[in-house]
Design a protein around this motif. Structure first.
Motif, mmCIF file in Angstrom:
data_model
loop_
_atom_site.group_PDB
_atom_site.id
_atom_site.type_symbol
_atom_site.label_atom_id
_atom_site.label_comp_id
_atom_site.label_asym_id
_atom_site.label_seq_id
_atom_site.Cartn_x
_atom_site.Cartn_y
_atom_site.Cartn_z
ATOM 1 N N GLN A 1 34.312 83.973 33.489
ATOM 2 C CA GLN A 1 33.719 82.766 34.041
ATOM 3 C C GLN A 1 32.877 82.103 32.947
ATOM 4 O O GLN A 1 31.991 82.718 32.377
ATOM 5 C CB GLN A 1 32.818 83.126 35.233
ATOM 6 N N VAL A 2 33.203 80.843 32.644
ATOM 7 C CA VAL A 2 32.449 80.158 31.599
ATOM 8 C C VAL A 2 31.812 78.910 32.179
ATOM 9 O O VAL A 2 32.437 78.192 32.955
ATOM 10 C CB VAL A 2 33.380 79.762 30.429
ATOM 11 N N ASP A 3 30.546 78.676 31.817
ATOM 12 C CA ASP A 3 29.846 77.460 32.204
ATOM 13 C C ASP A 3 30.622 76.258 31.645
ATOM 14 O O ASP A 3 30.829 76.144 30.448
ATOM 15 C CB ASP A 3 28.424 77.519 31.631
ATOM 16 N N GLN A 4 31.039 75.389 32.565
ATOM 17 C CA GLN A 4 31.897 74.282 32.184
ATOM 18 C C GLN A 4 31.219 73.369 31.148
ATOM 19 O O GLN A 4 31.860 72.856 30.242
ATOM 20 C CB GLN A 4 32.239 73.483 33.450
ATOM 21 N N GLN A 5 29.915 73.174 31.335
ATOM 22 C CA GLN A 5 29.179 72.304 30.428
ATOM 23 C C GLN A 5 29.216 72.834 28.991
ATOM 24 O O GLN A 5 29.401 72.084 28.035
ATOM 25 C CB GLN A 5 27.740 72.186 30.899
ATOM 26 N N ARG A 6 29.075 74.153 28.863
ATOM 27 C CA ARG A 6 29.101 74.744 27.527
ATOM 28 C C ARG A 6 30.474 74.591 26.887
ATOM 29 O O ARG A 6 30.595 74.364 25.680
ATOM 30 C CB ARG A 6 28.739 76.229 27.574
ATOM 31 N N LEU A 7 31.480 74.725 27.732
ATOM 32 C CA LEU A 7 32.846 74.584 27.220
ATOM 33 C C LEU A 7 33.090 73.151 26.741
ATOM 34 O O LEU A 7 33.607 72.918 25.643
ATOM 35 C CB LEU A 7 33.841 74.965 28.321
ATOM 36 N N VAL B 1 33.751 70.305 18.482
ATOM 37 C CA VAL B 1 34.947 70.516 17.663
ATOM 38 C C VAL B 1 35.575 69.172 17.281
ATOM 39 O O VAL B 1 35.936 68.922 16.126
ATOM 40 C CB VAL B 1 35.978 71.401 18.401
ATOM 41 N N VAL B 2 35.663 68.277 18.259
ATOM 42 C CA VAL B 2 36.252 66.961 17.990
ATOM 43 C C VAL B 2 35.405 66.198 16.954
ATOM 44 O O VAL B 2 35.938 65.613 16.002
ATOM 45 C CB VAL B 2 36.387 66.143 19.296
ATOM 46 N N LEU B 3 34.089 66.230 17.137
ATOM 47 C CA LEU B 3 33.221 65.489 16.203
ATOM 48 C C LEU B 3 33.350 66.036 14.785
ATOM 49 O O LEU B 3 33.423 65.280 13.814
ATOM 50 C CB LEU B 3 31.761 65.555 16.671
ATOM 51 N N GLY C 1 29.613 76.856 17.946
ATOM 52 C CA GLY C 1 30.213 75.567 17.592
ATOM 53 C C GLY C 1 29.149 74.473 17.564
ATOM 54 O O GLY C 1 29.176 73.584 16.708
ATOM 55 N N LEU C 2 28.198 74.572 18.493
ATOM 56 C CA LEU C 2 27.118 73.570 18.516
ATOM 57 C C LEU C 2 26.116 73.817 17.403
ATOM 58 O O LEU C 2 25.568 72.875 16.836
ATOM 59 C CB LEU C 2 26.455 73.573 19.890
ATOM 60 N N TYR C 3 25.898 75.092 17.081
ATOM 61 C CA TYR C 3 25.042 75.393 15.927
ATOM 62 C C TYR C 3 25.660 74.818 14.653
ATOM 63 O O TYR C 3 24.965 74.290 13.780
ATOM 64 C CB TYR C 3 24.864 76.908 15.750
ATOM 65 N N ALA C 4 26.977 74.944 14.559
ATOM 66 C CA ALA C 4 27.664 74.402 13.385
ATOM 67 C C ALA C 4 27.498 72.885 13.319
ATOM 68 O O ALA C 4 27.219 72.315 12.267
ATOM 69 C CB ALA C 4 29.146 74.775 13.427
ATOM 70 N N LEU C 5 27.628 72.242 14.480
ATOM 71 C CA LEU C 5 27.454 70.785 14.521
ATOM 72 C C LEU C 5 26.026 70.404 14.117
ATOM 73 O O LEU C 5 25.812 69.438 13.386
ATOM 74 C CB LEU C 5 27.764 70.262 15.935
ATOM 75 N N ALA C 6 25.063 71.206 14.595
ATOM 76 C CA ALA C 6 23.663 70.909 14.262
ATOM 77 C C ALA C 6 23.416 71.077 12.769
ATOM 78 O O ALA C 6 22.609 70.364 12.176
ATOM 79 C CB ALA C 6 22.728 71.818 15.054
ATOM 80 N N ALA C 7 24.103 72.038 12.147
ATOM 81 C CA ALA C 7 23.830 72.356 10.737
ATOM 82 C C ALA C 7 24.659 71.519 9.774
ATOM 83 O O ALA C 7 24.290 71.360 8.609
ATOM 84 C CB ALA C 7 24.099 73.844 10.479
ATOM 85 N N ALA D 1 23.101 65.692 13.758
ATOM 86 C CA ALA D 1 22.038 66.493 14.390
ATOM 87 C C ALA D 1 21.770 65.968 15.794
ATOM 88 O O ALA D 1 21.628 66.742 16.754
ATOM 89 C CB ALA D 1 20.767 66.441 13.543
ATOM 90 N N ALA D 2 21.722 64.652 15.919
ATOM 91 C CA ALA D 2 21.460 64.052 17.230
ATOM 92 C C ALA D 2 22.584 64.366 18.213
ATOM 93 O O ALA D 2 22.340 64.607 19.405
ATOM 94 C CB ALA D 2 21.288 62.546 17.090
ATOM 95 N N ALA D 3 23.809 64.385 17.738
ATOM 96 C CA ALA D 3 24.938 64.702 18.611
ATOM 97 C C ALA D 3 24.805 66.123 19.143
ATOM 98 O O ALA D 3 25.014 66.380 20.338
ATOM 99 C CB ALA D 3 26.252 64.536 17.855
ATOM 100 N N ALA D 4 24.433 67.047 18.264
ATOM 101 C CA ALA D 4 24.244 68.436 18.691
ATOM 102 C C ALA D 4 23.104 68.519 19.700
ATOM 103 O O ALA D 4 23.213 69.200 20.728
ATOM 104 C CB ALA D 4 23.962 69.329 17.484
ATOM 105 N N ALA D 5 22.021 67.818 19.424
ATOM 106 C CA ALA D 5 20.866 67.839 20.331
ATOM 107 C C ALA D 5 21.254 67.310 21.701
ATOM 108 O O ALA D 5 20.834 67.843 22.731
ATOM 109 C CB ALA D 5 19.724 67.021 19.739
ATOM 110 N N ALA D 6 22.071 66.252 21.716
ATOM 111 C CA ALA D 6 22.488 65.671 23.001
ATOM 112 C C ALA D 6 23.321 66.677 23.786
ATOM 113 O O ALA D 6 23.062 66.937 24.969
ATOM 114 C CB ALA D 6 23.277 64.393 22.752
ATOM 115 N N LEU D 7 24.308 67.262 23.117
ATOM 116 C CA LEU D 7 25.215 68.180 23.806
ATOM 117 C C LEU D 7 24.482 69.416 24.306
ATOM 118 O O LEU D 7 24.813 69.980 25.349
ATOM 119 C CB LEU D 7 26.365 68.583 22.879
ATOM 120 N N LEU D 8 23.474 69.857 23.548
ATOM 121 C CA LEU D 8 22.701 71.036 23.949
ATOM 122 C C LEU D 8 21.541 70.666 24.867
ATOM 123 O O LEU D 8 20.853 71.553 25.376
ATOM 124 C CB LEU D 8 22.156 71.746 22.698
ATOM 125 N N GLY D 9 21.315 69.362 25.043
ATOM 126 C CA GLY D 9 20.135 68.869 25.763
ATOM 127 C C GLY D 9 19.777 69.617 27.034
ATOM 128 O O GLY D 9 18.654 70.123 27.154
#
Ligand code: ATP
Ligand code: MG
Lengths: 290, 236
Positions: free
Chosen positions: A136-142, A149-151, A18-24, A200-208
């Protein structure tokens, strides 16, 4: 291999995808609307990460503020890049490639100059795990996935339903006809380019917090974004999303079953395969008819 | 001063001149046709008026405003709508969205809705196809939508380029019937059309353009009786 292992890998693939999609998707948007390839997309992504670093680590402000600052600042940089260097050469595709490639290097050097070239970390903005079923899922990734998805949802709503969004689609389908409708095409190009950069910046921030921050960090996401856009079909935002998710799954599977080091190779393999086997991508239409 | 005036206009694509010293005027409320064979420069003339090509020489005036240095989006705001050759719709957008885009530069929502209703009276077919993608319409429907989209700008001057291109005779006729009603609504029309037998009866005056030069002009009644026009353009 058990079903639950497979399911676990699938979920983490989709979450990162989902974050790759946001980045692309910004790259895809710019290609679809302006018919140019923005090689500086990765450098704009990199700038997003650096802005987040400055606001969180250097200024000590909360992550959401950092993300808003980064997105707004990179939007502005995107607008300036379009206005100053892309617009004058827009009709010569090769020149756009070369000039945005050069811009990427300049932005990288500027980042070295402003922040220094050393590796940096962005601290996690959320810690801990959550259970999704038995998983078990890393909360940050979720959270990052949900924000992505919202963006993307907001982007679609803007493009589908607003007056400006409709004008952007008109520009994408027939630029000259758009001019005849009173649409200020150049202004929408600036806006589109800025929007692409901001995404792109939004994806970078979320993946930071997941990756190291350093001036050359943008090239890997750039290559991946190219692969995603081509896999999804040029000009198709829906395709980009599906391809982004797919790419996440492919990378996670490759990392698990082969080696973490092979994920970039896998990305490249997908890119080559799709170009050879189905150049229009999964959702591409060969040539837009008029 | 005329409503629209083109003075000694020359337009070149690279080194090749498409128009050489062309002059033309259109008065308010009038309908004027430009006829001429393939490659005469009719489209180029309309494109110059809309600001899509810059003249090498000459000037263009609309309602006392000089057009030939303005960008296209400002020319639209002055009240000129252009239904271009080959229709140029957004094929992947719906009929409704194409119509909305026609009114892009307007902010008067209520009047836009009224104009759309009026357009549906003119082209009832479009109302039935509102949610359909423009690219899936028949050729005639696409031409109707092109004209309708231009009308949504509520123009004072309508530029129409080859509205009959590639259409069956009956469809051509229905397009020209609609044109007559648009003229009755008080819209000034400048029509570029190869098919002189359709264009001349639809207008009050006409120009004959050949190889980038105006070779004749006059009331369409007169041109229809002119031997040269009869032989060359009317096939009589
Ligand atoms: N974009 C362009 N680049 C180069 N030459 C062009 C261009 N557009 C038109 N021309 C040339 O200019 C001349 C006039 O063309 P134009 O399209 O204005 O003619 P027309 O009268 O509209 O013809 P038709 O009836 O076929 O539509 C032609 O010789 C054409 O080849
Ligand atoms: Mg023409």
């Amino acid at each position: 291999m058990t079903a639950s292992l497979f399911f676990g890998l699938l979920v983490s693939g989709v979450l990162i995808g989902g974050l790759y999609a946001l980045a692309a998707i910004g790259l895809s948007l710019i290609m679809g609307v302006m018919r140019v390839v923005n090689v500086a997309h990765g450098a704009l992504y990199m700038l997003g990460a650096f802005f987040v670093y400055t606001v969180t680590v250097q200024w000590g402000l909360p992550f959401p503020i950092a993300m808003v600052v980064a997105v707004a600042a990179v939007f502005a940089v995107g607008v300036v890049v379009e206005r100053l260097i892309v617009r004058p050469v827009r009709h010569e595709e090769v020149n756009v490639l070369i000039i945005t490639f050069a811009a990427a290097f300049v932005l990288e050097e500027l980042a070295k100059f402003i922040w220094n070239p050393r590796y940096k970390n962005i601290p996690p903005y959320i810690e801990g795990n959550v259970s999704v079923g038995a998983l078990q899922v890393d909360q940050q990734r979720l959270v990052a996935f949900l924000v992505a998805v919202v963006l993307i949802g907001i982007l679609f709503a803007l493009i589908r339903h607003t007056r400006t969004g409709k004008a952007i689609r008109m520009v994408a389908q027939d630029e000259e006809a758009a001019l005849l409708l009173g649409i200020h095409v150049e202004r929408l190009h600036m806006l589109t380019f800025g929007l692409g950069a901001a995404l792109a910046a939004a994806a970078a921030a979320l993946l930071g917090p997941l990756y190291l921050v350093y001036p050359a960090m943008g090239w890997n996401p750039l290559l991946r974004s190219f692969a995603i856009v081509i896999l999804g079909g040029m000009g198709s935002l829906e395709g980009t999303i599906v391809a982004g998710l797919l790419m996440g799954v492919i990378e996670v599977m490759t990392g698990y079953f082969i080696s973490d080091r092979m994920t970039t190779v896998a990305t490249f393999a997908v890119l080559v395969l799709i170009i050879f086997l189905r150049p229009t991508g999964l959702f591409g239409h060969p040539v837009e008819e008029r | 001063m005329s409503f629209l005036r083109v003075n000694a206009l020359s337009v070149a694509y690279g080194k090749a001149y498409a128009l050489r010293g062309v002059s033309l005027h259109v008065e308010e409320g009038e309908s004027v046709a430009i006829i001429g064979p393939n490659g005469a420069g009719k489209t180029t003339l309309l494109r110059a008026i809309s600001g899509l090509v810059r003249p090498a020489d000459g000037d263009i005036w609309f309602d006392n405003v000089r057009l030939d240095r303005l960008p296209p989006h400002e020319i639209v705001r002055l009240g000129i709508a252009h239904a271009p050759e080959h229709r140029r719709l957004a094929p992947q957008m719906t009929v409704l969205e194409n119509l909305e885009l026609g009114a892009y530069h307007r902010r008067d929502r209520k009047a836009i809705r009224q104009d759309m209703e009026h357009i549906f009276e003119l082209f009832p077919r479009l109302r039935e196809r509102l949610g359909q993608h423009a690219g899936t319409l028949s050729g005639g429907e696409q031409q109707m939508l092109t004209i309708a989209r231009a009308l949504m700008a509520r123009p004072r001057l309508l530029l129409l380029d080859e509205p009959s291109l590639g259409l069956a005779p009956l469809v051509k006729k229905s397009i020209f019937d609609a044109l007559a009603r648009i003229q009755q609504d008080g819209v000034t029309v400048l029509l570029a059309e190869q098919d002189a037998s359709l264009a001349l009866p639809a207008v009050s005056r006409a120009y004959v353009l050949e190889s980038g030069r105006m070779v004749m002009e006059g009331p369409s009644q007169m041109l229809r009786q002119n031997d040269y026009v009869r032989q060359t353009y009317l096939g009589l």
